[in-house]
Design a protein around this motif. Structure first.
Motif, PDB file in Angstrom:
ATOM      1  N   LEU A  94      -0.650  -6.811  -7.344  1.00 46.58           N
ATOM      2  CA  LEU A  94      -1.105  -5.848  -8.267  1.00 46.58           C
ATOM      3  C   LEU A  94      -1.979  -6.463  -9.379  1.00 46.58           C
ATOM      4  CD1 LEU A  94       2.203  -4.225  -8.678  1.00 46.58           C
ATOM      5  CD2 LEU A  94       0.272  -2.992  -7.976  1.00 46.58           C
ATOM      6  N   TYR A  95      -1.769  -7.696  -9.709  1.00 46.99           N
ATOM      7  CA  TYR A  95      -2.564  -8.131 -10.932  1.00 46.99           C
ATOM      8  C   TYR A  95      -4.187  -8.361 -10.099  1.00 46.99           C
ATOM      9  CZ  TYR A  95      -4.814 -11.454 -13.978  1.00 46.99           C
ATOM     10  OH  TYR A  95      -5.737 -12.067 -14.971  1.00 46.99           O
ATOM     11  N   GLY A  96      -3.932  -8.797  -9.043  1.00 41.73           N
ATOM     12  CA  GLY A  96      -5.288  -9.368  -8.141  1.00 41.73           C
ATOM     13  C   GLY A  96      -6.204  -7.912  -7.862  1.00 41.73           C
ATOM     14  N   ALA A  97      -5.546  -6.727  -7.322  1.00 48.36           N
ATOM     15  CA  ALA A  97      -6.224  -5.646  -7.126  1.00 48.36           C
ATOM     16  C   ALA A  97      -6.653  -4.875  -8.438  1.00 48.36           C
ATOM     17  CB  ALA A  97      -5.382  -4.467  -6.453  1.00 48.36           C
ATOM     18  N   LEU A  98      -5.776  -4.887  -9.696  1.00 48.95           N
ATOM     19  CA  LEU A  98      -6.103  -4.292 -11.026  1.00 48.95           C
ATOM     20  C   LEU A  98      -7.311  -5.056 -11.591  1.00 48.95           C
ATOM     21  CD1 LEU A  98      -2.535  -3.050 -11.771  1.00 48.95           C
ATOM     22  CD2 LEU A  98      -4.493  -1.752 -10.739  1.00 48.95           C
ATOM     23  N   ASP A  99      -7.326  -6.177 -11.425  1.00 49.30           N
ATOM     24  CA  ASP A  99      -8.401  -7.072 -11.985  1.00 49.30           C
ATOM     25  C   ASP A  99      -9.447  -7.530 -11.255  1.00 49.30           C
ATOM     26  OD1 ASP A  99      -8.795  -8.380 -14.706  1.00 49.30           O
ATOM     27  OD2 ASP A  99      -8.694 -10.152 -13.912  1.00 49.30           O
ATOM     28  N   GLY A 100      -9.428  -7.212 -10.046  1.00 46.76           N
ATOM     29  CA  GLY A 100     -10.556  -7.555  -9.016  1.00 46.76           C
ATOM     30  C   GLY A 100     -11.827  -6.809  -9.262  1.00 46.76           C
ATOM     31  N   PRO A 101     -12.737  -7.118  -8.467  1.00 43.31           N
ATOM     32  CA  PRO A 101     -14.120  -6.571  -8.715  1.00 43.31           C
ATOM     33  C   PRO A 101     -14.018  -4.927  -8.384  1.00 43.31           C
ATOM     34  CG  PRO A 101     -14.234  -8.662  -7.273  1.00 43.31           C
ATOM     35  CD  PRO A 101     -12.889  -8.263  -7.894  1.00 43.31           C
ATOM     36  N   ALA A 102     -13.153  -4.788  -7.322  1.00 50.23           N
ATOM     37  CA  ALA A 102     -13.331  -3.337  -6.821  1.00 50.23           C
ATOM     38  C   ALA A 102     -12.815  -2.266  -8.037  1.00 50.23           C
ATOM     39  CB  ALA A 102     -12.325  -3.080  -5.776  1.00 50.23           C
ATOM     40  N   SER A 103     -11.677  -3.012  -8.765  1.00 51.52           N
ATOM     41  CA  SER A 103     -11.281  -2.316  -9.921  1.00 51.52           C
ATOM     42  C   SER A 103     -12.339  -2.128 -10.949  1.00 51.52           C
ATOM     43  CB  SER A 103      -9.944  -2.995 -10.219  1.00 51.52           C
ATOM     44  OG  SER A 103      -9.565  -2.379 -11.442  1.00 51.52           O
ATOM     45  N   ARG A 104     -12.840  -3.442 -11.471  1.00 51.78           N
ATOM     46  CA  ARG A 104     -13.822  -3.287 -12.338  1.00 51.78           C
ATOM     47  C   ARG A 104     -14.906  -2.530 -12.188  1.00 51.78           C
ATOM     48  NH1 ARG A 104     -12.362  -8.651 -12.381  1.00 51.78           N
ATOM     49  NH2 ARG A 104     -14.058  -9.268 -11.192  1.00 51.78           N
TER      50      ARG A 104
ATOM     51  N   ALA B 121     -10.310  -1.673  -0.521  1.00 51.31           N
ATOM     52  CA  ALA B 121     -11.013  -2.691  -1.327  1.00 51.31           C
ATOM     53  C   ALA B 121      -9.871  -3.300  -2.355  1.00 51.31           C
ATOM     54  CB  ALA B 121     -12.025  -2.200  -2.150  1.00 51.31           C
ATOM     55  N   ALA B 122      -9.041  -2.459  -2.844  1.00 54.58           N
ATOM     56  CA  ALA B 122      -7.813  -2.895  -3.614  1.00 54.58           C
ATOM     57  C   ALA B 122      -7.049  -3.816  -2.942  1.00 54.58           C
ATOM     58  CB  ALA B 122      -7.177  -1.838  -4.499  1.00 54.58           C
ATOM     59  N   LEU B 123      -6.643  -3.291  -1.693  1.00 50.83           N
ATOM     60  CA  LEU B 123      -5.764  -4.272  -0.903  1.00 50.83           C
ATOM     61  C   LEU B 123      -6.501  -5.497  -0.398  1.00 50.83           C
ATOM     62  CD1 LEU B 123      -2.885  -4.072   0.086  1.00 50.83           C
ATOM     63  CD2 LEU B 123      -3.682  -3.205   2.171  1.00 50.83           C
TER      64      LEU B 123
ATOM     65  N   ALA C 158       0.857  -1.302  -0.030  1.00 48.33           N
ATOM     66  CA  ALA C 158       0.018   0.054  -0.143  1.00 48.33           C
ATOM     67  C   ALA C 158       0.799   1.270  -0.004  1.00 48.33           C
ATOM     68  CB  ALA C 158      -0.937   0.087   1.039  1.00 48.33           C
ATOM     69  N   VAL C 159       1.824   1.215   0.836  1.00 52.03           N
ATOM     70  CA  VAL C 159       2.712   2.494   0.708  1.00 52.03           C
ATOM     71  C   VAL C 159       3.619   2.523  -0.959  1.00 52.03           C
ATOM     72  CG1 VAL C 159       4.969   3.206   1.740  1.00 52.03           C
ATOM     73  CG2 VAL C 159       3.282   2.413   2.972  1.00 52.03           C
ATOM     74  N   GLU C 160       3.884   1.522  -1.257  1.00 50.39           N
ATOM     75  CA  GLU C 160       4.769   1.588  -2.668  1.00 50.39           C
ATOM     76  C   GLU C 160       3.985   1.830  -3.727  1.00 50.39           C
ATOM     77  OE1 GLU C 160       8.939   0.032  -2.842  1.00 50.39           O
ATOM     78  OE2 GLU C 160       7.539  -1.833  -2.809  1.00 50.39           O
ATOM     79  N   PHE C 161       2.434   1.203  -3.694  1.00 48.29           N
ATOM     80  CA  PHE C 161       1.994   1.321  -5.040  1.00 48.29           C
ATOM     81  C   PHE C 161       0.562   2.014  -4.933  1.00 48.29           C
ATOM     82  CE2 PHE C 161       4.664  -2.260  -5.062  1.00 48.29           C
ATOM     83  CZ  PHE C 161       5.448  -2.134  -6.089  1.00 48.29           C
ATOM     84  N   ALA C 162       0.253   3.094  -5.479  1.00 50.15           N
ATOM     85  CA  ALA C 162      -1.136   3.779  -5.352  1.00 50.15           C
ATOM     86  C   ALA C 162      -2.119   3.080  -5.621  1.00 50.15           C
ATOM     87  CB  ALA C 162      -0.806   4.844  -6.339  1.00 50.15           C
ATOM     88  N   PRO C 163      -2.172   2.171  -6.756  1.00 46.51           N
ATOM     89  CA  PRO C 163      -3.355   1.164  -6.947  1.00 46.51           C
ATOM     90  C   PRO C 163      -3.820   0.362  -5.550  1.00 46.51           C
ATOM     91  CG  PRO C 163      -1.988   1.157  -8.864  1.00 46.51           C
ATOM     92  CD  PRO C 163      -1.197   1.804  -7.798  1.00 46.51           C
ATOM     93  N   LEU C 164      -3.109   0.016  -4.809  1.00 44.41           N
ATOM     94  CA  LEU C 164      -3.108  -0.772  -3.680  1.00 44.41           C
ATOM     95  C   LEU C 164      -3.532  -0.076  -2.141  1.00 44.41           C
ATOM     96  CD1 LEU C 164      -0.365  -3.383  -4.337  1.00 44.41           C
ATOM     97  CD2 LEU C 164      -2.670  -3.396  -4.710  1.00 44.41           C
ATOM     98  N   ARG C 165      -3.866   1.181  -2.495  1.00 42.70           N
ATOM     99  CA  ARG C 165      -4.064   2.102  -1.254  1.00 42.70           C
ATOM    100  C   ARG C 165      -5.362   1.771  -0.733  1.00 42.70           C
ATOM    101  NH1 ARG C 165       0.369   6.608  -3.423  1.00 42.70           N
ATOM    102  NH2 ARG C 165       2.052   5.338  -2.678  1.00 42.70           N
ATOM    103  N   SER C 166      -6.298   1.729  -1.592  1.00 42.22           N
ATOM    104  CA  SER C 166      -7.695   1.636  -0.978  1.00 42.22           C
ATOM    105  C   SER C 166      -7.711   0.295  -0.296  1.00 42.22           C
ATOM    106  CB  SER C 166      -8.661   1.751  -2.278  1.00 42.22           C
ATOM    107  OG  SER C 166      -8.997   0.589  -3.139  1.00 42.22           O
TER     108      SER C 166
END
Length: 118
Positions: A104-114, A28-30, A18-26
């Motif tokens: 990253l793949y899980g967060a960017l392709d997961g339901p929250a991202s969609r 739901a994404a985490l 979460a600290v390193e990657f902005a897409p993992l900060r929410s």
């Protein structure tokens, strides 16, 4: 919660992501990142599952050894510096590369991202 999911959470690695990657900060994404990473690890061959489990359980100690802090109590700057040092160590470099890619793949392709794309 699977064994891999609890090992991931206990390791403090999701906080590092979460600290390193902005897409993992929410939140739901985490959550999706941990879910996808844990499910992927749980499907790996037994030897890889065992090795990753050991590496995740030792991650806080390895992080402490290179940074002087545990991941849960480190500042964002200390987290980044500690991860950079761990990426230079054989073994942990591979663990971090694999788990980060899965997260990253899980967060960017997961339901929250969609849902966010709608």
């Amino acid at each position: 919660m699977t064994g891999s999911a609890s090992a991931l959470r206990a390791s403090g690695l999701p906080r590092c992501w979460a600290v390193e990657f902005a897409p993992l900060r929410s939140r739901a994404a985490l959550r999706e990142a941990v879910r996808h990473t844990a499910e992927s690890l749980d499907r790996a061959p037994a030897v890889q599952r065992w090795g990753m489990s050991v590496a995740l359980r030792l991650f806080p100690v390895a992080f402490l050894a290179v940074s002087g802090r545990f991941p849960r109590s480190a500042s964002p700057a200390q987290l980044r510096a500690g991860l950079a040092r761990l990426r230079g160590l054989p073994g942990y470099a591979e663990v971090l590369r694999a788990t980060t890619a899965l997260a990253l793949y899980g967060a960017l392709d997961g339901p929250a991202s969609r849902e966010a794309l709608r």
